[in-house]
Design a protein around this motif. Structure first.
Motif, short mmCIF file in Angstrom:
data_model
loop_
_atom_site.label_atom_id
_atom_site.label_comp_id
_atom_site.label_asym_id
_atom_site.label_seq_id
_atom_site.Cartn_x
_atom_site.Cartn_y
_atom_site.Cartn_z
N ARG A 189 35.25 40.58 46.04
CA ARG A 189 36.33 39.75 46.60
C ARG A 189 37.22 40.61 47.49
N TRP A 190 36.58 41.47 48.26
CA TRP A 190 37.25 42.49 49.06
C TRP A 190 38.35 41.89 49.97
N GLN A 192 40.20 39.31 49.77
CA GLN A 192 41.44 38.89 49.09
C GLN A 192 42.06 40.00 48.25
N LEU A 193 41.21 40.81 47.64
CA LEU A 193 41.70 41.70 46.58
C LEU A 193 41.45 43.17 46.82
N VAL A 196 38.88 45.88 42.65
CA VAL A 196 39.54 45.66 41.36
C VAL A 196 38.73 46.39 40.29
N VAL A 223 46.32 41.88 50.83
CA VAL A 223 45.73 41.93 49.50
C VAL A 223 46.59 41.12 48.54
N SER A 224 45.94 40.16 47.86
CA SER A 224 46.68 39.40 46.85
C SER A 224 46.66 40.21 45.56
N HIS A 225 47.80 40.34 44.94
CA HIS A 225 47.81 41.09 43.69
C HIS A 225 47.63 40.18 42.48
N GLN A 226 47.39 38.91 42.78
CA GLN A 226 47.13 37.96 41.70
C GLN A 226 45.63 37.83 41.52
N LEU A 227 45.12 38.16 40.35
CA LEU A 227 43.69 37.94 40.10
C LEU A 227 43.44 36.45 39.97
N ASP A 228 42.26 35.98 40.42
CA ASP A 228 41.94 34.56 40.24
C ASP A 228 41.97 34.23 38.75
N GLN A 231 38.23 34.55 36.53
CA GLN A 231 37.69 35.92 36.54
C GLN A 231 36.25 35.95 36.07
#
Ligand code: TXA
Ligand code: MG
Length: 351
Positions: A189-190, A192-193, A196, A223-228, A231
């Motif tokens: 998920r590069w 967005q994230l 990780v 970069v979103s620091h919120q994980l989906d 998961q």
């Protein structure tokens, strides 16, 4: 060993399972392209289906270890989008104790990926694993060779204990050097994230950061620091895992007395696991209360404790204590991976 590897290849080609040494922990391997063989991994481990497996691959020839094309050739059967970040980490850490989660190629079995659109790949360093992989010519799906939720094996003897009574071939490659499972880094998920870390291990966050930066990998703009919420499933992320049967608790140095279970009886036998310093308060307590303890001194280097941890937990289980008191590990990040395993072992202990 060569003859044993020839025998192991026969078993694998016939759809059987072989326990293999890696530098992290022993794995229970099957041909990653054979659905019936992969199915046997789940039944043998008692692992719920739907938990994805890591595919182990051979390394390129030693001249090609830093060649993008050589790594691409090896990844192509498994991965549909081989990103610059993936190549940078492969070149920096493979063969070695790192698993990379990437978008899966079309033909990867859903039994291997747990029905997800991603696949975990690792190129292990252990020479026996590498010789087997090179001669096998395909990928080997291999989870840790323990029954589900239990302590991962770091020697051939541990594997035999796990599957006593089952005819599973075990390739003995000696004790594992690293001793805890590979770092898992998700690159799928590069955009967005970025990356990780799903499971900490010997390859630290700092090492990954440095490798990406040295290779001048372009980071995503936002970069979103919120994980989906959604998961990926990682059994290593269950709070109870890697667990001994004996009830275990952690206590801060100097506070053994307040951590001991309240109904503790003088006849009970306690395994007291601690670093070899700062013991005065706890030692005095043990002496004055005449607590029946067996002491185990643990190493002060995180890598060394990681190497010994699982063997120690197995040994403690066999020595039949009423409880295990384990001194808390230092807060420094260098202890993160072993702290992670110890914490899960505590939660799962005593069942
Ligand atoms: O060091 C290791 O990684 C050892 C040796 C044998 O290579 N293997 C190992 O496998 O620890 P296992 O199955 O015990 O743990 C692998 C973890 C599991 O928690 C699994 O859910 C996760 O990796 N995993 C595998 N594929 C994944 C994927 N596509 N997405 C997210 N997690 C994945
Ligand atoms: Mg495991």
């Amino acid at each position: 060993m060569s003859d044993l590897i020839a025998k192991a290849l026969e078993v694998l080609h016939a759809g059987g399972l072989v326990a293999i040494p890696t530098e992290t922990v022993y794995g229970l391997a099957a041909d990653a392209n054979n659905p019936e063989a992969v199915e046997k991994i789940f039944t043998t481990k008692g692992r719920p289906s739907g938990h994805p497996l890591i595919v182990h691959i051979a390394k390129p020839s030693s001249d090609d270890l830093l060649s993008d094309d050589a790594w691409k050739d090896l990844l192509l059967p498994w991965v549909r989008d081989i990103s610059p970040a993936a190549l940078a980490l492969a070149k920096a850490f493979w063969p070695g104790p790192l698993t990379i989660i990437l978008p899966k190629a079309k033909n990867v079995l859903s039994q291997v990926t747990g029905g997800q659109d991603t696949v975990g790949i690792r190129c292990p360093h252990h020479p026996v694993a590498q010789e087997l992989l090179a001669r096998f010519g395909g990928g080997l799906a291999a989870p840790s060779a323990n029954r589900f939720g239990r302590i991962s094996p770091t020697s051939a003897e541990h594997v035999r204990e796990e599957f006593a009574g089952q005819a599973i071939m075990v390739l003995d490659g000696g004790p594992c050097e690293v001793g805890i499972e590979s770092t898992i880094v998700d690159l799928s998920r590069w955009d967005q994230l970025a990356y990780v870390i799903l499971r900490p291990g010997a390859i630290s966050d700092d090492m990954i950061k440095a490798a990406l930066s040295q290779a001048h990998v372009k980071m995503p703009t936002q970069v979103s620091h919120q994980l989906d919420v959604d998961q990926p499933r990682v059994s290593g992320s269950l709070s109870a895992h890697y667990a001994p049967k004996t009830k275990m608790f952690l206590y801060p140095a100097g506070q053994l007395s307040s951590a001991l279970p309240s109904q503790w009886h003088a006849k009970n036998k306690l395994a007291w696991v601690h670093f070899d310093f700062n013991q005065t308060v706890d030692s005095d307590y043990v002496k004055t209360q005449k607590i029946n303890v067996v002491e185990k001194i643990i190493p002060t280097q995180p890598g060394e404790l990681a190497r010994q941890l699982y063997a120690l937990l197995r040994q403690l289980d066999q020595e039949n204590y009423d409880a295990i008191a384990f001194e808390d590990l230092p807060a420094d990040v260098s202890w993160d991976a072993v702290r992670d395993r110890l914490g899960r072992a505590v939660v799962g202990s005593g069942f």
